[in-house]
Design a protein around this motif. Structure first.
Motif, mmCIF file in Angstrom:
data_model
loop_
_atom_site.group_PDB
_atom_site.id
_atom_site.type_symbol
_atom_site.label_atom_id
_atom_site.label_comp_id
_atom_site.label_asym_id
_atom_site.label_seq_id
_atom_site.Cartn_x
_atom_site.Cartn_y
_atom_site.Cartn_z
ATOM 1 N N ALA A 44 0.835 -1.205 0.000
ATOM 2 C CA ALA A 44 0.000 0.000 0.000
ATOM 3 C C ALA A 44 0.868 1.252 0.000
ATOM 4 N N ALA A 45 0.509 2.197 -0.840
ATOM 5 C CA ALA A 45 1.323 3.407 -0.990
ATOM 6 C C ALA A 45 1.130 4.397 0.143
ATOM 7 N N ASP A 46 -0.002 4.317 0.861
ATOM 8 C CA ASP A 46 -0.277 5.310 1.895
ATOM 9 C C ASP A 46 0.300 4.864 3.241
ATOM 10 N N GLY A 47 0.460 5.831 4.154
ATOM 11 C CA GLY A 47 0.883 5.538 5.519
ATOM 12 C C GLY A 47 2.378 5.580 5.770
ATOM 13 N N TRP A 48 3.178 5.709 4.734
ATOM 14 C CA TRP A 48 4.621 5.752 4.917
ATOM 15 C C TRP A 48 5.061 7.145 5.365
ATOM 16 N N ARG A 49 6.041 7.179 6.261
ATOM 17 C CA ARG A 49 6.553 8.461 6.729
ATOM 18 C C ARG A 49 8.079 8.424 6.710
ATOM 19 N N GLU B 259 11.976 5.127 5.080
ATOM 20 C CA GLU B 259 10.558 5.329 5.359
ATOM 21 C C GLU B 259 10.068 4.253 6.328
ATOM 22 N N LYS C 275 6.419 2.587 8.368
ATOM 23 C CA LYS C 275 4.964 2.495 8.504
ATOM 24 C C LYS C 275 4.650 1.552 9.659
#
Length: 515
Positions: free
Chosen positions: A248-253, A260, A262
């Motif tokens: 999933a592309a979302d949620g990474w910081r 990165e 998650k």
């Protein structure tokens, strides 16, 4: 008093600067006073506390055997003046007995260092980093039941070894260690180490950080059930449990340049899963997969050509064994290939069929550069969790220093107690090493203790002999004047060298470490 100028001479030149620094650190860390209390003077001719100082200073300045210390190193240094201990009083037998006397007080030494490192450097020991390494023996070590063959980090599977489990603070200051048999798996050391260190340093608020070698199901269950907090590396295979989260592309910081993170959760335990991916690590793993894939392809191509050129029927059993060896030697990319021998009308009776697994490439594209951590800490951010785990490199650096700079390996002692004492001396020398490193950093001098030692080792002490016309000769024990670079270094460190030493009494090193 007239001096005969033609008769002036210099005698008894000795290394002074490095042993003076070692002595200053020995006193500054409180180890001298502690050893004097733990090893009070008795009927022995030489106090065992002084022999402990010799052993640790030698390991710190010029790591070598006890025989080398007694026959060569000690007489080349000014420790005889600093300790008021003549050259002939330091012999290998006395050094060996010094090892025996020091080993008895291992727990007391570790407890002292836990307190003292906080006083000197404001080091916090709530977060503890824990790792395991091995060190090997020269010889059969038949008198040592801990000497066993096992997984060798030193690439010496031919030698017996012991495993050393080391605990350091978040800043890399050593707190303690334990020695295990050489065939002990990392995961079997964790419960012993945690219980031992907490008994010695307290349990309240501790966070344990260690690598995936400790992440057995039993260890994780034990840590959770006993209420201990931890961050542990998870095996690479566990990443597949979080394949959809990883994709999933979302949620990474971004928590660091090129890194990165998650967060997810283990549904069965409620633990936090920290998924991490690193651009540098991705490039490295991709390059490794490509290298091993090319090796497999080239080896299989050569095998296929030999089979095709054969003029007689071949036995498939040795061919299959050869295929197995090719894949085993290149394990990182072995799963990418499906290899089979298919019946064929050629003279050999079969041909080599090779197919690539698309699933391997798909998973490699997703997982290259990724790794997984697991933790039961619920009140830390993703960045705090990742940064804490990355500090585990401090424990790895500690092992490198002990092996490369302090020569903990190979071990030449054959008896179990002497082996334990040898490792204790290396541990105490590492305490001095780390103290100097932290002292350097506070003084803005980088973090290379070896550079400082080599620079100060050039400062020597000499006896200047002045023959007189009326009163025989005058002997002055002097210390060479530091050059500009050495003077600047000493000034930044706050060390004041004596200009002269009285022959009958040493001057104590001046050490400017403050809390």
């Amino acid at each position: 008093m007239p001096v005969r100028l033609k008769g002036i001479r210099v005698e008894r030149s000795r290394q002074f600067g490095d042993v003076y620094l070692a002595r200053a650190l020995w006193r500054g860390t409180g180890l001298e006073d502690l050893c004097e209390r733990l090893l009070p003077a008795g009927k022995e001719r030489i106090a065992w506390a002084k022999m402990a100082a010799v052993l640790v200073a030698a390991r710190f300045c010029e790591p070598s055997s006890e025989l080398h210390i007694a026959e060569d190193w000690y007489r080349r240094t000014a420790l005889a003046d600093l300790l008021q201990l003549d050259d002939e009083q330091v012999n290998k037998d006395r050094l060996y007995r010094g090892l025996d006397h020091l080993l008895v007080h291992k727990a007391a030494l570790e407890a002292h260092l836990s307190r003292r490192c906080g006083e000197l450097f404001a080091v916090q020991n709530e977060v503890l980093l824990y790792d395991v390494t091995s060190t090997y023996f020269e010889g059969l070590a038949e008198a040592n039941p801990l000497a066993q063959r096992g997984y060798s980090r030193d690439h010496r599977p031919d030698c017996k070894q012991v495993c050393i489990a080391l605990v350091v603070t978040f800043d890399g200051f050593p707190l303690g260690y334990e020695v295990f048999a050489g065939n002990t798996h990392d995961s079997r050391t964790l419960q012993t180490i945690v219980a031992t260190m907490e008994a010695r340093h307290g349990m309240l608020g501790r966070v344990w950080i260690t690598d995936r070698g400790m992440a057995s199901a039993d260890n994780l269950a034990w840590l959770r059930q006993t209420g201990r907090r931890y961050i542990i590396g998870a095996p690479k295979s566990e990443l597949r449990k979080f394949g959809s989260v990883l994709a999933a592309a979302d949620g990474w910081r971004t928590v660091h340049e090129g890194v990165e993170v998650k967060l997810a959760h283990y549904p069965e335990t409620g633990e936090t899963a920290i998924l991490c991916r690193s651009a540098d690590r991705r490039s490295k793993e991709k390059a490794m997969h490509d290298k091993f894939s090319r090796r497999i392809e080239a080896a299989l191509q050569r095998l296929a050509v030999r089979i095709a050129r054969s003029r007689k029927r071949l036995d498939p059993a040795p061919v299959n064994r050869q295929i197995g060896r090719i894949l085993q030697q290149n394990q990182r990319a072995a799963a990418r290939f499906t290899v089979a021998l298919e019946p064929d009308g050629c003279p050999a009776g079969f041909r080599l069929h090779v197919a690539c697994n698309a699933s391997f490439d798909d998973w490699a594209a997703l997982s290259e550069g990724a790794y997984l951590l697991r933790s039961n800490i619920g009140d830390w951010s993703d960045q705090q969790l990742w940064k804490a785990y990355i500090q585990l490199t401090q424990a790895e650096a500690a092992f490198r220093i002990q092996k490369d700079q302090l020569k903990v390996r190979p071990i030449w002692h054959q008896h179990a107690e002497r082996v334990q004492a040898h490792i204790l001396v290396c541990f105490l020398a590492f305490v001095l090493w780390k103290s100097l490193e932290m002292w350097q950093q506070r003084a803005g001098l980088g973090n290379s203790p070896r550079t400082v030692l080599e620079e100060l080792a050039r400062i020597q002490s000499h006896d200047v002999v002045l023959p007189t016309a009326t009163h025989g000769q005058i002997r002055l024990r002097c210390v060479t004047q530091p050059d500009a670079a050495q003077a600047a270094l000493l000034d930044r460190l706050g060390i004041v060298l004596p200009k002269r030493m009285r022959l009958e009494e040493s001057q104590r090193p001046a050490l400017a470490i403050s809390a």
